[in-house]
Write a protein that holds these residues in place. Structure first.
Motif, short mmCIF file in Angstrom:
data_model
loop_
_atom_site.label_atom_id
_atom_site.label_comp_id
_atom_site.label_asym_id
_atom_site.label_seq_id
_atom_site.Cartn_x
_atom_site.Cartn_y
_atom_site.Cartn_z
N THR A 272 -12.47 -44.04 46.51
CA THR A 272 -11.41 -44.82 45.86
C THR A 272 -10.31 -45.20 46.83
O THR A 272 -9.88 -46.37 46.86
CB THR A 272 -10.84 -44.03 44.67
OG1 THR A 272 -11.89 -43.72 43.75
CG2 THR A 272 -9.77 -44.82 43.96
N ALA A 417 -15.99 -41.05 41.22
CA ALA A 417 -15.15 -42.08 41.85
C ALA A 417 -15.78 -43.46 41.77
O ALA A 417 -15.07 -44.46 41.53
CB ALA A 417 -14.90 -41.71 43.31
N GLY A 420 -15.77 -44.96 38.17
CA GLY A 420 -14.37 -45.04 37.76
C GLY A 420 -13.64 -46.18 38.44
O GLY A 420 -12.87 -46.91 37.81
N CYS A 445 -8.10 -41.26 39.63
CA CYS A 445 -9.50 -41.20 40.07
C CYS A 445 -9.59 -40.77 41.53
O CYS A 445 -10.39 -39.90 41.89
CB CYS A 445 -10.15 -42.56 39.86
SG CYS A 445 -11.93 -42.59 40.19
#
Length: 756
Positions: A272, A417, A420, A445
């Motif tokens: 992320t 991750a 998301g 996240c």
């Protein structure tokens, strides 16, 4: 069980704690291993870093671990403050701080117990913050930057500080060129003067540490140099790019199947944060700041790749002291900070899209969709290949990529991750007005991904497994005679922390800082615990030389968890400890720590160790020349001397002789040692290739006192004190000016650059 915390820094802490309790100070000489070596002058000792003083007071290896946690938080606060100074929002700045302190590379270094490295890296954001203030003309930056760099240097691992100073130097050079190109010559001159002043203060403040190191450097053992020809260790490979998707792509610390090891080459910032950093590069406002951090991250990654990409080769070949460092991947500390700042800029772009020219989320989502397909197809192909052709594959890079795809597919944090992040951007494409909520989702996240993966690395060990009473130490205490003897132990079974906790000196330690001529002796002892090797068979000559080294080094006991047929000594004790058997062998021919011999066997110093099997140590010491008279009549026969070294910096020896003789001390010879014989100065000569020899030309009762003063420490202390006084004077002047300006309501605020 065990890492550099329990193998290197914990034992040093145990010795320092014992010395503080007994002497009330930290000695300059370290007797714990290798026959003794400089304590002040060891570049990794970190004796002058304030956090180390707290650890000494607490006196437990857990203190080092907790102080590492404090430094991680301190680094996160620094990244947060730096982000706020870069005009990021509080949420984005918090995320940037978290991305730095929970970066997989930083946590992996902490996992391995590299606490000086992590301590030094925790000062990185504060150094950039002070440099930013200095660039803007603030006095606070001029005062804070030398102090921050000095603390970074004093942590006990110099490479991280030099890499930081190199990065700041490149930034300053680029800034100077830009100002000169615009014709701002006065501003450029002010910046140059300020930076030279900062460097002068840093050199002066740290002289107390680097001056003794420089004095000991000619005598220290050089580890493998980056200039050496052959496979380059601790560098990034092409397969390390897969760790960008998941830091566990190539395995973890215990099952790593990439090159070298996990903690030195994990090239990841989290999935992320990586996506957000990419968003910052493509769409974030404040383009100059984003470009600067991106360039820093890319250059740091190129340096971490080693000589094959060129920049590191130039640094090693042309930059002083860079050839002393053997781990190019340590530049990933800089990449970690750069990635954290870019992730903060990316999250701020989502949170405040109106702050910039705006982002076309539909176009961004379409571009990201292609990467999603690429990742999914790559994982499916890798899994399919692994299903049709199961491992092992060998050590080719493409086979590592196949195995890595399987590890990524089984990583739960990746599957948290990845979808998301994709769903968050899909939400943002459909409802751009919900950008604040999407920013919170992305931040959480990324936080869960980093913190969850980090907790897999953080393990705790009950203190009873590394400290406390154990049957091996109890047996050694029971067997140890009044005169101190050293031990040689199988380190994986009886580690340095156990030995240090009970006051036993080992012939070797898990530490790269050694004295070169002494290391020539210890190298002969390394094969003791090796299994038989057909291509390198043991010979009677090697065994005899090794026995000569053990005798002269006063090694009285051998500790192992298996029978050692290569050591034909009587068994002194045996038993079971933690469901493992142990054997303790006694060396019946070990020499005492101090003794007198009558003769000198003259030989070149380079051939001294090879003569250990031929020369009787009870009759002669091997030296380049005989310091006594040419007469060989009425010399003192072999005599044991009384040895007392309760203070490592002061060794007291007593012996009575009826004729001339040579006092041999089984401790490492080094410049800085001086001797007095009955109150008169006497030379300390080099004998047996690495040991101390004091001539005793007259008979009688002799009281020999050897004292150690670290070369370069006195001058370094003076320079550091003068530099601290200069810094305090400048701080006082700045404080008085600030008070005067506050007192005058309409006073003009003068900036540092204009004053310069």
């Amino acid at each position: 069980l065990g890492n550099d915390l329990t193998g290197v820094y914990g034992p040093r802490l145990a010795w320092i704690k014992a010395d503080l309790a007994r002497l009330g100070r930290v000695p300059a000489w370290d007797p714990s291993g290798f026959g003794g070596r400089p304590g002040i002058g060891n570049p990794q000792a970190g004796l002058f870093y304030p956090a180390a003083w707290i650890a000494w007071r607490l006196g437990t290896p857990a203190a080092l671990a907790w102080l590492t946690v404090v430094h991680l938080v301190w680094g996160g606060i620094g990244a947060y403050t730096l982000s706020r100074r870069s005009s990021l929002s509080k949420i984005a700045s918090t995320f940037a701080g978290l991305c730095f302190q929970a970066n997989p590379y930083v946590l992996a270094q902490a996992y391995e117990g590299h606490h000086p490295h992590v301590w030094a890296a925790s000062w990185y954001p504060w150094a950039f913050l002070a440099a930013l203030d200095l660039r803007r003309g603030g006095w606070r930056g001029f005062l804070a930057l030398p102090m921050v760099l000095a603390l970074c240097f004093l942590t006990g691992h110099v490479q991280e500080c030099l890499l930081l100073m190199l990065a700041l130097g490149v930034w300053v050079a680029a800034d100077l060129l830009g100002r000169l190109r615009r014709g701002a010559i006065r501003e450029a001159g002010g910046i140059a003067a300020a930076w030279f002043g900062v460097l002068a203060l840093v050199v002066g403040l740290t002289a107390i540490q680097w001056r003794p190191v420089v004095s000991a450097l000619p005598w220290s053992l050089r580890v493998e140099s980056p200039k050496a020809v052959g496979p380059e260790p601790y560098t990034l490979q092409i397969t390390n790019l897969l760790q960008g998707v998941s830091p566990r792509a190539l395995g973890g610390p215990s099952d790593f199947f990439g090159r070298d090891n996990y903690w030195e080459t994990v090239f990841s910032m989290g999935l992320t944060p990586l996506v957000l950093a990419t968003l910052a590069w493509r769409s974030a406002p404040r383009r100059s700041q984003v470009r600067a951090w991106a360039i820093l991250g890319v250059l740091a990654a190129i340096v971490a790749a080693g000589r094959k990409l060129g920049i590191y080769a130039l640094l090693v070949d042309y930059l002083p002291v860079m050839d002393h460092f053997r781990v190019p991947a340590r530049s990933l500390f800089l990449a970690s900070l750069a990635g954290a700042m870019l992730a903060g800029f990316g999250l701020d772009t989502v949170l405040r899209p109106s702050a910039g020219p705006g982002v076309d989320w539909s176009r961004w989502f379409r571009s990201g969709r292609r990467w999603v397909v690429f990742v999914v197809v790559g994982l499916l192909l890798g899994q399919g290949f692994a299903w049709w052709y199961p491992p092992p594959y060998g050590h080719l890079e493409w086979t590592r990529a196949v195995l890595a795809s399987g590890r990524i597919a089984r990583d739960p944090w990746f599957w948290l991750a990845f979808p998301g992040t994709v769903l968050a951007f899909a939400w943002l494409k459909r409802r751009p007005e919900d950008h604040v909520r999407v920013a919170w989702v992305l931040g959480l996240c990324g936080a869960v991904e980093l913190v969850g993966g980090g907790f897999e690395l953080w393990t705790t060990t009950p203190s009873a497994r590394v400290l406390g009473v154990d049957p091996v130490s109890a047996a050694l205490v029971r067997l140890q005679p009044r005169e101190p003897l050293r031990i040689r132990a199988q380190d994986a079974f009886y580690n340095d922390l156990r030995a240090a906790g009970h006051g036993f000196e080992k012939t070797n330690l898990n530490d790269l800082f050694q004295v070169k001529h002494a290391a020539d002796l210890y190298e002969r002892l390394y094969p003791i615990f090796d299994l038989p090797r057909p291509h390198y068979p043991e010979t009677q000559g090697r065994r005899e030389v090794r026995q000569g080294v053990l005798d002269r080094m006063s090694v009285g006991f051998l500790v192992s968890d298996r029978p050692e047929p290569g050591a034909p000594w009587p068994l002194a004790a045996s038993g079971t400890w933690q469901d493992r058997p142990y054997w303790i062998y006694r060396n019946p021919t070990a020499l005492p720590r101090a003794y007198v011999v009558p003769h000198v066997y003259q030989a070149a110093d380079a051939s001294a160790v090879a003569l250990f099997a031929k020369v009787d140590p009870h009759d002669a010491v091997i030296m380049a020349s005989d310091p006594l008279d040419n007469s060989l009549d009425h010399r003192q026969p072999f005599t044991i001397a009384k040895y007392n070294a309760d203070d490592p910096d002061r060794v007291e020896i007593q012996v009575s002789t009826q004729g001339p003789g040579l006092l041999v001390v089984a401790d490492t010879w080094m410049p800085g040692w001086s001797a007095e014989v009955n109150g008169r100065q006497a030379p300390i000569l080099l004998g047996n290739h690495a040991q101390r020899v004091v001539p005793l030309p007259r008979p009688g009762l002799h009281r020999i006192i050897m004292s150690y003063q670290a070369p370069g420490f006195a001058s370094g202390l003076v320079v550091s004190r003068v530099s601290a006084l200069v810094w305090l004077t400048i701080a006082g002047w700045v404080g008085s000016r600030f008070y005067q300006k506050r007192a005058a309501p309409n006073g003009n605020r003068r900036r540092f650059l204009s004053a310069a």
